[in-house]
Each structure stands twice: as structure tokens, then as C-alpha cells.
Design a protein around this motif. Structure first.
Motif, PDB file in Angstrom:
ATOM      1  N   PRO A 102       0.704  -1.263  -0.130  1.00 34.30           N
ATOM      2  CA  PRO A 102      -0.232  -0.194  -0.215  1.00 34.30           C
ATOM      3  C   PRO A 102       0.295   1.294  -0.209  1.00 34.30           C
ATOM      4  O   PRO A 102       0.438   2.341  -0.111  1.00 34.30           O
ATOM      5  N   LEU A 103       1.946   1.100  -0.137  1.00 32.37           N
ATOM      6  CA  LEU A 103       3.166   2.241   0.195  1.00 32.37           C
ATOM      7  C   LEU A 103       2.900   2.971  -0.680  1.00 32.37           C
ATOM      8  O   LEU A 103       3.090   4.857  -0.431  1.00 32.37           O
ATOM      9  N   ASN A 104       2.571   2.698  -1.912  1.00 31.10           N
ATOM     10  CA  ASN A 104       3.066   3.340  -3.520  1.00 31.10           C
ATOM     11  C   ASN A 104       1.811   4.371  -4.052  1.00 31.10           C
ATOM     12  O   ASN A 104       2.169   5.796  -4.291  1.00 31.10           O
ATOM     13  N   GLU A 105       0.307   3.992  -3.042  1.00 33.11           N
ATOM     14  CA  GLU A 105      -0.528   4.704  -3.047  1.00 33.11           C
ATOM     15  C   GLU A 105      -1.000   5.534  -1.813  1.00 33.11           C
ATOM     16  O   GLU A 105      -1.328   7.011  -1.881  1.00 33.11           O
ATOM     17  N   MET A 106      -0.388   4.970  -0.406  1.00 36.56           N
ATOM     18  CA  MET A 106      -0.566   6.512   0.525  1.00 36.56           C
ATOM     19  C   MET A 106       0.482   6.750   0.793  1.00 36.56           C
ATOM     20  O   MET A 106       0.430   8.479   1.089  1.00 36.56           O
ATOM     21  N   LEU A 107       1.634   7.027   0.393  1.00 35.81           N
ATOM     22  CA  LEU A 107       2.834   8.194  -0.048  1.00 35.81           C
ATOM     23  C   LEU A 107       2.994   9.001  -1.167  1.00 35.81           C
ATOM     24  O   LEU A 107       2.881   9.823  -1.206  1.00 35.81           O
ATOM     25  N   GLY A 108       2.657   8.541  -2.272  1.00 34.71           N
ATOM     26  CA  GLY A 108       2.453   8.856  -3.538  1.00 34.71           C
ATOM     27  C   GLY A 108       3.105   9.100  -4.661  1.00 34.71           C
ATOM     28  O   GLY A 108       5.150   8.443  -3.945  1.00 34.71           O
ATOM     29  N   THR A 109       4.078   8.951  -5.295  1.00 34.00           N
ATOM     30  CA  THR A 109       4.463   9.053  -6.369  1.00 34.00           C
ATOM     31  C   THR A 109       5.925   9.606  -5.759  1.00 34.00           C
ATOM     32  O   THR A 109       6.803  10.114  -5.434  1.00 34.00           O
ATOM     33  N   TYR A 110       5.019  10.821  -5.474  1.00 27.57           N
ATOM     34  CA  TYR A 110       6.547  12.400  -5.123  1.00 27.57           C
ATOM     35  C   TYR A 110       6.069  12.778  -3.472  1.00 27.57           C
ATOM     36  O   TYR A 110       6.941  13.737  -3.021  1.00 27.57           O
ATOM     37  N   GLY A 111       5.443  11.771  -2.971  1.00 36.56           N
ATOM     38  CA  GLY A 111       6.533  11.785  -1.141  1.00 36.56           C
ATOM     39  C   GLY A 111       4.920  12.675  -1.282  1.00 36.56           C
ATOM     40  O   GLY A 111       4.988  13.772  -0.014  1.00 36.56           O
ATOM     41  N   THR A 112       3.250  13.760  -1.781  1.00 28.26           N
ATOM     42  CA  THR A 112       2.383  13.803  -0.739  1.00 28.26           C
ATOM     43  C   THR A 112       1.088  13.679  -0.521  1.00 28.26           C
ATOM     44  O   THR A 112       0.826  13.878  -0.793  1.00 28.26           O
ATOM     45  N   GLY A 113       1.267  11.672  -0.667  1.00 23.46           N
ATOM     46  CA  GLY A 113       0.215  11.529  -0.211  1.00 23.46           C
ATOM     47  C   GLY A 113      -0.342  11.461   1.300  1.00 23.46           C
ATOM     48  O   GLY A 113       0.307  12.199   2.153  1.00 23.46           O
ATOM     49  N   SER A 114      -1.340  10.616   1.542  1.00 27.28           N
ATOM     50  CA  SER A 114      -1.985  11.009   2.757  1.00 27.28           C
ATOM     51  C   SER A 114      -1.052  10.665   4.143  1.00 27.28           C
ATOM     52  O   SER A 114      -0.936  10.946   5.180  1.00 27.28           O
ATOM     53  N   LEU A 115       0.216   9.549   3.414  1.00 29.97           N
ATOM     54  CA  LEU A 115       0.783   8.999   4.674  1.00 29.97           C
ATOM     55  C   LEU A 115       2.222  10.601   4.903  1.00 29.97           C
ATOM     56  O   LEU A 115       2.614  10.258   6.272  1.00 29.97           O
ATOM     57  N   ALA A 116       2.536  10.965   3.787  1.00 34.55           N
ATOM     58  CA  ALA A 116       3.279  12.326   3.900  1.00 34.55           C
ATOM     59  C   ALA A 116       3.143  12.827   5.640  1.00 34.55           C
ATOM     60  O   ALA A 116       4.092  12.840   6.463  1.00 34.55           O
ATOM     61  N   ASP A 117       1.644  13.885   5.397  1.00 38.50           N
ATOM     62  CA  ASP A 117       1.693  13.996   6.656  1.00 38.50           C
ATOM     63  C   ASP A 117       2.234  13.664   8.134  1.00 38.50           C
ATOM     64  O   ASP A 117       2.713  14.409   9.550  1.00 38.50           O
ATOM     65  N   ALA A 118       1.752  11.896   8.499  1.00 35.28           N
ATOM     66  CA  ALA A 118       1.406  11.344   9.497  1.00 35.28           C
ATOM     67  C   ALA A 118       3.355  10.674  10.046  1.00 35.28           C
ATOM     68  O   ALA A 118       3.414  10.695  11.016  1.00 35.28           O
ATOM     69  N   VAL A 119       4.160  10.417   8.536  1.00 41.58           N
ATOM     70  CA  VAL A 119       5.293  10.452   8.941  1.00 41.58           C
ATOM     71  C   VAL A 119       6.025  11.549   9.092  1.00 41.58           C
ATOM     72  O   VAL A 119       6.890  11.112  10.274  1.00 41.58           O
ATOM     73  N   LEU A 120       6.092  12.644   9.231  1.00 41.37           N
ATOM     74  CA  LEU A 120       6.355  13.643   9.378  1.00 41.37           C
ATOM     75  C   LEU A 120       6.143  14.061  10.877  1.00 41.37           C
ATOM     76  O   LEU A 120       6.700  14.602  11.823  1.00 41.37           O
ATOM     77  N   GLN A 121       4.824  13.359  11.021  1.00 36.25           N
ATOM     78  CA  GLN A 121       4.264  13.765  13.090  1.00 36.25           C
ATOM     79  C   GLN A 121       4.768  12.386  13.656  1.00 36.25           C
ATOM     80  O   GLN A 121       4.752  12.406  14.579  1.00 36.25           O
ATOM     81  N   GLY A 122       5.091  11.733  12.966  1.00 41.64           N
ATOM     82  CA  GLY A 122       6.268  10.443  14.046  1.00 41.64           C
ATOM     83  C   GLY A 122       4.687   9.848  14.361  1.00 41.64           C
ATOM     84  O   GLY A 122       4.950   9.366  15.613  1.00 41.64           O
ATOM     85  N   ASP A 123       3.867   9.169  13.609  1.00 46.42           N
ATOM     86  CA  ASP A 123       2.601   8.687  13.715  1.00 46.42           C
ATOM     87  C   ASP A 123       2.812   7.234  14.042  1.00 46.42           C
ATOM     88  O   ASP A 123       2.735   6.831  12.763  1.00 46.42           O
ATOM     89  N   THR A 124       3.066   6.239  14.393  1.00 48.19           N
ATOM     90  CA  THR A 124       3.939   5.008  14.367  1.00 48.19           C
ATOM     91  C   THR A 124       2.726   4.464  14.491  1.00 48.19           C
ATOM     92  O   THR A 124       2.821   3.827  13.802  1.00 48.19           O
ATOM     93  N   GLN A 125       1.057   4.897  14.653  1.00 45.67           N
ATOM     94  CA  GLN A 125      -0.200   3.954  14.969  1.00 45.67           C
ATOM     95  C   GLN A 125      -0.634   3.460  13.263  1.00 45.67           C
ATOM     96  O   GLN A 125      -0.494   2.642  12.759  1.00 45.67           O
TER      97      GLN A 125
END
Length: 283
Positions: A102-125
Motif C-alpha cells: 500500500p505504500l505506493n498509494e499512501m505516500l504517492g509518487t512524490y511523497g505527497t500522499g495521505s501518509l506523508a503528514d503522518a510520517v512527519l508527525q511521527g504517527d507510529t500507529q
């Protein structure tokens, strides 16, 4: 003026050497001028040789379908072999987690997907569903607790004309560039005119501030250079990408800003000495 200054310097240098060696100034001056004259001639010869030197790859060695080493000299055949070799190299990461669901959809090609903000905020869940290695990498991309809130945002792009001009005055004129037809010499010349430098700095800033991607920046040239001197094995060729001149400048600008911010926040690894002011890679 420059020649007169040089001759004055040579006279002072000969005088200092004569005093140090306790000899007459005349022979020291003759010897020094002879040495400096030879050095200037050598510089001119080296300059001409660099301009005439060609790094064109006119022959490569590769392995055919039967496993035999063959030599290619035809331009079209060389280009096809290099293109196939590059395709194999660049496709090696296609099976990695970041290019799979699912990473290719969650992060997106350019790192602008829905997971990007969670990564920056350190959302380990959110990261718990990921493979161990990918999870460890993304966890280390989050903002650290000791980073002030005022710095938790992208840097504000601002290209000062003086900074822009200083860069181009130091740039090498013969640096290769992309397919637009503009080269480093054009921008070095423009940097000597304040109104041109100011205009070009503003034009370069627009894509950075707006996110717009100029059409001319979307094309580049894949160049091949040798990893080892004298080797023409296709395995010893390295691919470099030649961007447009202004795009090249903008990439360097972003790189400098990122390094400055990382340095200010003490985020540079102790062993990372290369490409830092006042440090050397061999340190």
C-alpha cells in the motif's frame, strides 16, 4: 594593470628570496621570472587542451545474449545498449516496498500522499502495518521533539540578487547543461548585468514559490561518463543527468538551504564532513 601588478609581485618575491637566501637580487629575479613565465605558458597549454579534449564515448564493450563480450562502435547500437543497461539498473527498485501497495498509494509518487503528514508527525500507529525496514526508515524521517515549532515548515524561498550573482560568478562556463540551448556562459554573462541578474533570479524563484513546473525543465539529457579511466565496459559507465541551467541552479539552491537548516538544528551526522564549509571529506 594586471601585468604591472604581476611584475611588481615578482620583484617583491625575488627580493624576499634574495634576502632569505642571502644572494643577489638580480639572479633571483631572473630565475623567478623564468619560472613564472614557464608556469603561465603551462596554464595556457592546459587551458587549450581542456577545450580540445573530447570525452565522447565512441566504443563500448558489452555482453550479448550468448554471454560473449562484444565491442560496439556504431552510434545507434551504442545508444540501444546503454538504454537497455540503464533500464535494468533503474528498474532494480521496482519490487521494493515503496513502489508496491500500500505504500505506493499512501505516500504517492512524490511523497505527497495521505501518509506523508503522518510520517512527519511521527504517527507510529499508522506505520505499524509496514515492513520492518520501511517502518524504521520512515520513523527516522519524522520531526524531532527538539525542533522548534517555528521551524516546522518548509523554508521560505527567497533568492537574493546578490546571492544569485555570486553563484554565477564562481560557476564554470564549460559545465554541460540540458537540451534547451542555454548554457552556463549565458547565465555567467547575465550575472554581470544587475537588471538581468535580478530578472533571472525572479524567474527562477517562481517555480520554487508556486510549485509550477516549467515545460523546459521537464526534459533532460542522459549523459554517460566512465567510472574508470580507459575502461569502455558498459558496466563501468555511469549515467549523469544534464538539467537545464536555471533548473540546475535551483536544485543547488535547495540543497544549500537544506544543509544550512540541518546544520542549524544539529542534524548532521558527526561523520558527514564533505560538502560543508570549513570541513573536508578526509577529516
Amino acid at each position: 594593470m594586471a601585468l604591472a601588478s604581476w611584475e611588481t609581485f615578482i620583484d617583491k618575491l625575488a627580493s624576499a628570496r634574495a634576502e632569505l637566501n642571502q644572494t643577489s637580487q638580480a639572479p633571483e629575479l631572473k630565475q623567478t621570472k623564468s619560472r613564472e613565465s614557464q608556469r603561465r605558458i603551462s596554464w595556457k597549454i592546459q587551458s587549450v587542451r581542456k577545450k580540445l579534449q573530447s570525452n565522447r564515448i565512441a566504443m563500448i564493450k558489452t555482453v550479448n545474449a550468448k554471454g560473449n563480450i562484444i565491442t560496439l562502435t556504431d552510434k545507434h547500437a551504442i545508444e540501444l545498449a546503454i538504454a537497455e543497461s540503464n533500464r535494468k539498473k533503474f528498474d532494480k527498485e521496482s519490487h521494493t516496498p515503496f513502489l508496491q501497495f500500500p505504500l505506493n498509494e499512501m505516500l504517492g509518487t512524490y511523497g505527497t500522499g495521505s501518509l506523508a503528514d503522518a510520517v512527519l508527525q511521527g504517527d507510529t500507529q499508522v506505520l505499524r502495518i509496514l515492513p520492518t525496514a520501511a517502518k524504521a526508515l520512515l520513523e527516522n524521517l519524522s520531526w524531532r521533539e527538539n525542533v522548534p515549532d517555528s521551524q516546522r515548515h518548509p523554508f521560505l524561498p527567497l533568492i537574493e540578487t546578490a546571492e544569485y550573482t555570486a553563484f554565477w560568478k564562481k560557476a564554470r562556463e564549460y559545465t554541460s547543461s540540458g537540451p534547451s540551448g542555454l548554457h552556463f556562459g549565458h547565465f555567467k554573462a547575465g550575472a554581470n548585468r544587475p537588471h538581468i541578474a535580478e530578472f533571472e533570479a525572479c524567474m527562477t524563484l517562481i517555480p520554487l514559490a508556486s510549485g509550477y513546473s516549467p515545460i523546459c525543465w521537464r526534459s533532460c539529457i542522459d549523459g554517460m561518463i566512465t567510472k574508470k579511466a580507459g575502461s569502455r565496459s558498459i558496466e563501468n559507465l555511469r549515467t549523469i543527468i544534464l538539467f537545464g541551467v536555471d533548473f540546475n541552479y535551483m536544485n543547488k539552491y535547495i540543497g544549500r538551504k537544506m544543509m544550512h537548516r540541518a546544520t542549524d538544528q544539529d542534524k548532521i551526522a558527526p561523520e558527514q564532513f564533505g560538502s560543508r564549509l570549513g570541513h573536508r571529506a578526509i577529516d
